[in-house]
Design an enzyme around this catalytic site. Structure first.
Site, mmCIF file in Angstrom:
data_model
loop_
_atom_site.group_PDB
_atom_site.id
_atom_site.type_symbol
_atom_site.label_atom_id
_atom_site.label_comp_id
_atom_site.label_asym_id
_atom_site.label_seq_id
_atom_site.Cartn_x
_atom_site.Cartn_y
_atom_site.Cartn_z
ATOM 1 N N ARG A 116 20.519 -24.635 -23.214
ATOM 2 C CA ARG A 116 20.935 -25.152 -21.919
ATOM 3 C C ARG A 116 20.775 -24.058 -20.868
ATOM 4 O O ARG A 116 21.119 -22.893 -21.108
ATOM 5 C CB ARG A 116 22.396 -25.625 -21.954
ATOM 6 C CG ARG A 116 22.614 -26.927 -22.710
ATOM 7 C CD ARG A 116 22.024 -28.108 -21.958
ATOM 8 N NE ARG A 116 22.314 -29.397 -22.584
ATOM 9 C CZ ARG A 116 21.541 -30.007 -23.447
ATOM 10 N NH1 ARG A 116 20.408 -29.404 -23.842
ATOM 11 N NH2 ARG A 116 21.860 -31.189 -23.947
ATOM 12 N N HIS B 78 11.798 -28.854 -20.289
ATOM 13 C CA HIS B 78 12.859 -29.420 -21.146
ATOM 14 C C HIS B 78 12.262 -30.408 -22.153
ATOM 15 O O HIS B 78 12.675 -31.569 -22.232
ATOM 16 C CB HIS B 78 13.934 -30.110 -20.295
ATOM 17 C CG HIS B 78 15.249 -30.253 -21.023
ATOM 18 N ND1 HIS B 78 16.439 -30.446 -20.381
ATOM 19 C CD2 HIS B 78 15.546 -30.234 -22.352
ATOM 20 C CE1 HIS B 78 17.425 -30.539 -21.260
ATOM 21 N NE2 HIS B 78 16.902 -30.415 -22.461
#
Length: 351
Positions: free
Chosen positions: A261, A309
């Site tokens: 993250r 991502h």
């Protein structure tokens, strides 16, 4: 925890609800995501066990609440509306929320965990994310981005420009976060003969020993390792844990890889290190902006490898997560215990 599906008796594929009706399942999936999570084989399996319908919206609505009220189980995806306790009547027949993914904190209000069984499907993401971390580590250490840029720009690039330290084997490598992804990465990198360090307050000595790793504090890991992989969950305790002080502990020339993250790293502190050219980074995730705006400085820095991502988001992964969610529904409707139950205690360690 109340296994409400216990009212379904027998072992048939189509357990009846009260009144002889088939159980009802509501799939919360947008038009964009539904085909990826629910290919024909997953739909066929769901057809076998229940009558189902789909809600494609991303926000709460009277229609959604009406559909929930007549459902025995929900299947959620990344675009699903956030489920709050007030949306589900206390007398509701709903007994299961099966999520297609690992992270559920941003999908289901914590109060619902006392009333409804919640499951997730994190397993399919571990290997792809670990593979991405491995690929990034090799790319940075072998200087692939720099060589590719030189070759494409027409410069005089040849093997006489090779530099010292362009191999992964023999290095000290650190893994921050030793859950599924961290442990899978540890198994992938074992043949390279690295000295592996792990920082995770929940890691056990047995887990580390199985992966031939040494458990150390985060500061120790950052000082010792020339390659650092972030695989930790984002919690209140881990947000911004790689701040200016900790980033300064990395050795000159270190490689920082983030497949977890973006919020684990203080962005401004990272930019300062990258501008100075002291470290190189490979980032699959960024925070607070994701995706990165076209004008963002990270896109222009030469010592940054960026991906959007995608470490654990392939089509195969999504299909497998959908299949796991459908199987959790199947177990629940048969009166069996689901395999991937998420508890309140587990929420504290989740992203």
């Amino acid at each position: 925890m109340n296994m409400r599906a216990g009212r379904y008796t027998g072992t048939g594929e189509n357990p009846p609800t009260t009144g002889g009706e088939r159980p009802r399942v509501l799939v919360l999936a947008s038009e964009a995501l539904f085909p990826f999570f629910f290919p024909e084989e997953n739909i066929a399996r769901l057809d076998e066990v229940a009558q189902w319908e789909r809600y494609a919206g991303r926000t709460d609505s009277p229609q959604l609440r009406e559909m929930i009220a007549r459902s025995d189980a929900l299947i959620t995806t990344w675009h699903s509306p956030f489920l709050r306790a007030e949306m589900i009547d206390a007398a509701s027949r709903l007994g299961l929320i099966a999520h297609c993914g690992g992270e559920v904190r941003a999908r289901v209000e914590e109060a619902l965990f006392d009333r409804i069984i919640v499951t997730n499907a994190p397993q399919p993401m571990a290997m792809p994310a670990a593979e991405m971390a491995m690929a990034m580590a090799l790319a940075l250490v072998r200087k692939l981005p720099a060589y590719q840029h030189g070759m494409r720009s027409g410069g005089n690039v040849n093997n006489n420009l090779a530099t010292a330290g362009e191999r992964l084997s023999g290095r000290r490598v650190g893994v921050v976060g030793f859950g599924r992804i961290g442990q899978t990465f540890a198994r992938l990198i074992e043949p390279f003969g690295v000295e592996l360090f792990v920082s995770d307050p929940t890691a056990s000595a047995a887990e580390a020993a199985r992966c031939k790793a040494t458990i150390v504090s985060l500061d120790e890991l950052l000082r010792a390792c020339s390659v650092v992989v972030l695989a930790a969950a984002l919690t209140a305790e881990t947000r911004g844990m790689l701040d200016a002080r900790r980033l300064s502990l990395l050795p000159d020339g270190a490689y920082l890889i983030n497949v977890a993250r973006g919020g684990l790293i203080d962005m401004e502190a990272l930019l300062a290190q990258l501008r100075a050219g002291r470290i190189t980074a490979a980032l699959d995730v960024t925070d607070p902006l994701e995706p990165l705006p076209e004008e963002h400085e990270l896109r222009r820095l030469p010592n940054v490898l960026l991906t959007p991502h995608v470490a654990a988001g392939g089509v195969e992964v999504r299909r497998e997560m959908g299949a796991i969610a459908v199987e959790e529904v199947t177990r629940f409707l048969r009166g069996e215990r689901p395999e991937n139950i998420v508890t309140r205690e587990m929420l504290k360690r989740m992203t």
